[in-house]
Design an enzyme around this catalytic site. Structure first.
Site, PDB file in Angstrom:
ATOM      1  N   LYS A  30      58.582  55.230  44.431  1.00  7.38           N
ATOM      2  CA  LYS A  30      57.705  54.764  45.506  1.00  7.38           C
ATOM      3  C   LYS A  30      56.861  53.573  45.049  1.00  7.38           C
ATOM      4  O   LYS A  30      56.707  53.319  43.854  1.00  7.38           O
ATOM      5  CB  LYS A  30      56.800  55.908  45.975  1.00  7.38           C
ATOM      6  CG  LYS A  30      55.834  56.422  44.919  1.00  7.38           C
ATOM      7  CD  LYS A  30      55.010  57.590  45.452  1.00  7.38           C
ATOM      8  CE  LYS A  30      54.048  58.103  44.386  1.00  7.38           C
ATOM      9  NZ  LYS A  30      53.211  59.215  44.896  1.00  7.38           N
ATOM     10  N   TYR A 256      28.601  36.511  34.850  1.00  3.91           N
ATOM     11  CA  TYR A 256      27.828  36.543  36.088  1.00  3.91           C
ATOM     12  C   TYR A 256      26.883  37.744  36.116  1.00  3.91           C
ATOM     13  O   TYR A 256      27.182  38.805  35.579  1.00  3.91           O
ATOM     14  CB  TYR A 256      28.767  36.607  37.294  1.00  3.91           C
ATOM     15  CG  TYR A 256      29.588  35.352  37.486  1.00  3.91           C
ATOM     16  CD1 TYR A 256      29.002  34.173  37.949  1.00  3.91           C
ATOM     17  CD2 TYR A 256      30.953  35.345  37.210  1.00  3.91           C
ATOM     18  CE1 TYR A 256      29.758  33.022  38.124  1.00  3.91           C
ATOM     19  CE2 TYR A 256      31.718  34.202  37.386  1.00  3.91           C
ATOM     20  CZ  TYR A 256      31.110  33.041  37.837  1.00  3.91           C
ATOM     21  OH  TYR A 256      31.856  31.900  38.011  1.00  3.91           O
TER      22      TYR A 256
END
Length: 361
Positions: A30, A256
């Site tokens: 899958k 950041y």
């Protein structure tokens, strides 16, 4: 330099053979074969002696049929495109009484596997009585009808060792199987074991079963931590490179939003060309990267970059390994980063260079 996602084909195939252990497996493929690529994985699994596959997507099931005309293909999700299922000879789950009665006529000619709900409660018949109701109604149906080919369930707790739920779900399931067989019902396919259950049972099938339905182990990740790493081998490598090494001082903030505060003068930070935009999870960035055979702590994660705190042995253009068989997907699963499949699914195959290697490099 471009960050790279690469698979060693020889190791992938050998791992599949080892996992199979001469037992009949239904390979779970899958989500594009856990993002290893459906065509690649199906081809390798066929070479490993696997001829039965399962997925949750009808589109993928049809693609498998094109790759493997003689394979048995099982669709774990119920769908409503009945003509396509018939046309491509796909086996499909029968998930509930409601679905059966609503679509009894639509299912004519389709191979179905009766699904027992078990403890996961995601799909399936609630109990033995519901399963027998379908079997009896089907027996008396004189019209064109479905073909009952299989019986299955899913073990949701096989990788849990601190609770008894696996023993409970295993016992409930075996009672269902044995009750139906004792009453003369027969099924071409009976399957329940996932990777964790298959290994807990010593890589052999449960009694009366025709297949184990194995996923993550075939892709090189252990389903639980007590398994030896040598039992399941990872063929995947995710690597990047050091762009440059920066020197920063105590009190500096790097990344950041003040991501990393430097505590020592003359700290060396390697700027690496991979980030969350390439599929590195923030939880993974709380751990290490492997450079020149040594682990170094990741200090900040950005979209296309990360900072790794290094020493004088690391230089520009050095390889930075995020995943390989020495710094594995499953290791970080057990450290709480995310499920094996979650880490694999996060990888951005549009930004990463994708390679399949044919040797032992």
């Amino acid at each position: 330099m471009t960050a790279t996602w690469s698979v060693n084909k020889k190791i992938f195939l050998q791992n599949a053979i080892t996992v199979k252990n001469n037992q009949p497996l239904m390979a779970v493929v899958k989500n594009n074969a856990y993002h290893y690529d459906l065509e690649f994985a199906v081809t390798q699994f066929i070479h490993a002696g696997i001829d039965t596959f399962s997925t949750t997507s009808l589109r993928e099931a049809i693609q498998i049929r094109q790759l493997a005309p003689d394979a048995t293909i099982f669709l774990m999700n119920a769908v409503y495109e009945f003509d396509l299922v018939r046309e491509h000879q796909i086996h499909m789950t029968l998930p509930s009484l409601t679905y059966y009665y609503n679509h009894k006529n639509d299912l004519a000619g389709i191979h179905v596997h009766l699904e027992f709900e078990n403890l996961l409660h995601r799909s399936g018949f609630k109990d033995l009585n519901e399963i027998k109701e379908v079997l009896k109604d089907h027996h008396h149906n004189q019209n064109a009808k479905m073909i009952i080919s299989g019986l299955w369930t899913h073990f949701g707790y096989a990788d849990e060792f601190d609770v008894s739920d696996y023993n409970v779900e295993r016992s409930q399931w075996m009672e269902i199987v044995e009750a139906l067989l004792s009453e003369g019902y027969q099924f071409d396919l009976i399957h329940a074991q996932n990777s964790a259950s298959f290994y807990r049972e010593g890589q052999i099938l449960l009694p009366h079963h025709t297949h184990a339905r194995v996923g993550i182990a075939l892709y090189g990740s252990r389903p639980y931590s007590s398994l030896n790493q040598h039992d399941i081998v990872q063929s995947l490598t995710v690597k990047a490179h050091v762009i440059q090494v920066r020197e920063v001082q105590a009190g500096d903030y790097c990344g950041y939003s003040f991501a990393f505060e430097v505590t020592k003068n003359n700290t060396k930070l390697a700027v690496v060309d991979i980030g969350y935009g390439d599929g590195i999870l923030r939880t993974r960035a709380k751990h290490e990267a492997l450079i020149n055979g040594k682990r170094y702590p990741i200090r900040a994660l950005m979209m296309s970059h990360m900072f790794v705190e290094v020493d004088g042995n690391v230089h520009a253009q050095d390889e930075v390994i995020l995943y390989n068989n020495d710094i594995r997907i499953d290791e970080y699963t057990f450290k709480g980063v995310g499920a094996n499949s979650e880490q694999l699914s996060a990888m951005n195959h549009d930004s990463l260079k994708k390679e399949y290697i044919s040797n032992d490099c």
